[in-house]
Design an enzyme around this catalytic site. Structure first.
Site, PDB file in Angstrom:
ATOM      1  N   ASP A   1     -44.678 -49.270  14.779  1.00 52.98           N
ATOM      2  CA  ASP A   1     -46.073 -49.104  14.385  1.00 52.98           C
ATOM      3  C   ASP A   1     -46.931 -50.216  14.989  1.00 52.98           C
ATOM      4  O   ASP A   1     -46.597 -51.393  14.901  1.00 52.98           O
ATOM      5  CB  ASP A   1     -46.185 -49.132  12.850  1.00 52.98           C
ATOM      6  CG  ASP A   1     -47.589 -48.808  12.361  1.00 52.98           C
ATOM      7  OD1 ASP A   1     -48.333 -48.122  13.099  1.00 52.98           O
ATOM      8  OD2 ASP A   1     -47.937 -49.229  11.237  1.00 52.98           O
TER       9      ASP A   1
ATOM     10  N   HIS B   1     -47.230 -53.039   5.746  1.00 54.56           N
ATOM     11  CA  HIS B   1     -46.541 -51.926   5.103  1.00 54.56           C
ATOM     12  C   HIS B   1     -46.076 -52.354   3.713  1.00 54.56           C
ATOM     13  O   HIS B   1     -45.220 -53.245   3.583  1.00 54.56           O
ATOM     14  CB  HIS B   1     -45.328 -51.491   5.923  1.00 54.56           C
ATOM     15  CG  HIS B   1     -45.675 -51.037   7.305  1.00 54.56           C
ATOM     16  ND1 HIS B   1     -44.746 -51.006   8.329  1.00 54.56           N
ATOM     17  CD2 HIS B   1     -46.838 -50.595   7.847  1.00 54.56           C
ATOM     18  CE1 HIS B   1     -45.333 -50.556   9.434  1.00 54.56           C
ATOM     19  NE2 HIS B   1     -46.600 -50.306   9.170  1.00 54.56           N
TER      20      HIS B   1
ATOM     21  N   MET C   1     -39.781 -53.633  11.224  1.00 49.02           N
ATOM     22  CA  MET C   1     -38.954 -52.629  11.894  1.00 49.02           C
ATOM     23  C   MET C   1     -39.828 -51.465  12.351  1.00 49.02           C
ATOM     24  O   MET C   1     -40.916 -51.235  11.851  1.00 49.02           O
ATOM     25  CB  MET C   1     -37.849 -52.136  10.958  1.00 49.02           C
ATOM     26  CG  MET C   1     -38.303 -51.446   9.698  1.00 49.02           C
ATOM     27  SD  MET C   1     -36.882 -50.987   8.674  1.00 49.02           S
ATOM     28  CE  MET C   1     -37.707 -50.310   7.231  1.00 49.02           C
TER      29      MET C   1
ATOM     30  N   SER D   1     -44.717 -55.788   8.865  1.00 38.71           N
ATOM     31  CA  SER D   1     -43.896 -54.947   7.994  1.00 38.71           C
ATOM     32  C   SER D   1     -42.790 -55.812   7.396  1.00 38.71           C
ATOM     33  O   SER D   1     -43.085 -56.767   6.695  1.00 38.71           O
ATOM     34  CB  SER D   1     -43.339 -53.752   8.780  1.00 38.71           C
ATOM     35  OG  SER D   1     -42.636 -52.871   7.919  1.00 38.71           O
ATOM     36  N   THR D   2     -41.536 -55.519   7.680  1.00 36.76           N
ATOM     37  CA  THR D   2     -40.425 -56.267   7.110  1.00 36.76           C
ATOM     38  C   THR D   2     -40.557 -57.754   7.419  1.00 36.76           C
ATOM     39  O   THR D   2     -40.689 -58.154   8.567  1.00 36.76           O
ATOM     40  CB  THR D   2     -39.090 -55.756   7.677  1.00 36.76           C
ATOM     41  OG1 THR D   2     -39.020 -54.344   7.513  1.00 36.76           O
ATOM     42  CG2 THR D   2     -37.910 -56.416   6.987  1.00 36.76           C
TER      43      THR D   2
END
Length: 367
Positions: free
Chosen positions: A311, A214, A308, A187-188
């Site tokens: 997930d 993401h 973050m 993600s991030t």
């Protein structure tokens, strides 16, 4: 208090973002109208995090980002359009050191900001806590401090020497027939982490790799094309049902989920509508769970890197309990140690490794 510098050439956008963060109560916000003004405010205000518009007069977002990363590295969240050009520029910004990005609202800005405000705040908070690598663009910073020209950042060629030959052909004689599968969640900070992992895998890597990053739908295609130019393995966006082939990398399409399924011809990777039970998309948990009924857990390897939230942590913990193997990025290199940290805390990580060692750990697990 979190010191935030909002940089945008739109007075309305500055006003709306200022209102969103003022309502939080723990932000001190300064503003700049273009890149040159942003650099002056950056030197005066010493923000903890910066939101940076991509397209601005005078000095644009990429030029401003370069100067910030060379003068005083600070977590930066890019504010990007959903266009193909915006996606390419944003991915370039993340390669240059930006932590994350948010999509610039379209249409009625005030109404869109009501919808997107919580997400923007969440991403800025995560960026304020993010860890910038000490070596990030270190050589350029040293040149700048010694009086050399900072200039354009050193960029890797889109055609590394090992890629001068044609990409390897899929190694499965029968489409959809595979010995095992690697499932990756990010993600991030994910795009640079994916580059670091996938570019280290050799052209004869024997298993397919499926990635849930993401990201909006207009960004995953450009991300796949960028990685394809940097990696020995073929990389493509899973924009439609595709036979799962060994030695190929599939990037899940954004704004949807990516799952595995069985067809008469064998296993396929496919986009499916985003499921409301999952907060982030493509969902790492949903991808991993879809593999359990199709492949023995012992033939699955999960890799959970920077991001973050949590997930992927639950499904990969279950994967390990069922006999699969998992790798979590260590806190020392993760931009945000949310997802991999949750996997470690749950006891679901077979191996915890810094980013630069994950490819070697994966190669040790895959026969």
């Amino acid at each position: 208090m979190i010191r935030l510098l909002v940089v945008d050439d739109s007075a309305l956008m500055r006003k709306l973002l200022g209102g969103v963060f003022a309502a939080e109560g723990d932000f001190e916000v300064a503003f700049a109208r273009d890149g040159e003004e942003a650099l002056a405010e950056h030197a005066r205000f010493h923000p903890d995090v910066v939101t940076l518009d991509v397209n601005m007069p005078s000095l644009d977002g990429l030029g401003c980002l370069d100067r910030i990363m060379l003068d005083r590295p600070t977590p930066v969240v890019m504010v990007s359009s959903l266009t193909a050009e915006g996606a390419e520029i944003t991915l370039d910004a993340m390669e240059r050191g930006a932590i994350d990005f948010v999509v610039k609202p379209g249409g009625a800005l005030s109404l869109e900001m009501d919808r997107l405000g919580p997400l923007i705040v969440q991403k800025v908070r995560a960026a304020a806590r993010a860890r910038l690598r000490p070596t990030l663009r270190l050589a350029e910073r040293v040149r700048a401090l010694s009086g050399g020209s900072g200039g354009e950042p050193a960029r890797r060629s889109q055609k590394p020497a090992r890629l001068e030959a044609a990409k390897p052909k899929p190694k499965s004689a029968t489409p959809g027939t595979v010995e095992g599968i690697v499932l990756v969640g990010t993600s991030t900070g994910g795009p640079p982490a994916l580059d670091a992992l996938l570019s280290r895998l050799p052209a004869d890597f024997p298993w397919p790799v499926v990635v849930a990053q993401h990201m909006p739908g207009s960004f995953t295609g450009p991300l796949a094309r960028r990685l394809d130019g940097l990696c020995a393995l073929p990389v493509q966006e899973a924009s439609r049902p595709m036979p799962l082939r060994s030695g190929n990398v599939y990037i899940g399409r954004g704004d949807a989920d990516v799952t595995l399924a069985r067809r008469p011809s064998g296993l396929v990777v496919q986009p499916v509508p985003a499921h409301a039970d999952y907060l982030w998309h493509p969902s790492v948990d949903r991808l991993v769970m879809s593999a359990f009924d199709l492949v023995e857990p012992a033939r699955l390897v999960g890799v959970l890197m920077t991001g973050m939230g949590r997930d992927g942590a639950s499904a990969m913990t279950e994967m390990r309990a069922l006999g699969g193997r998992t790798i979590a990025e260590s806190e020392e290199t993760a931009v945000v140690w949310g997802m991999p940290g949750e996997l470690v805390r749950a006891g679901g990580a077979s191996v915890v490794a810094p980013l630069e060692a994950i490819a070697d750990a994966l190669l040790d697990m895959v026969p």
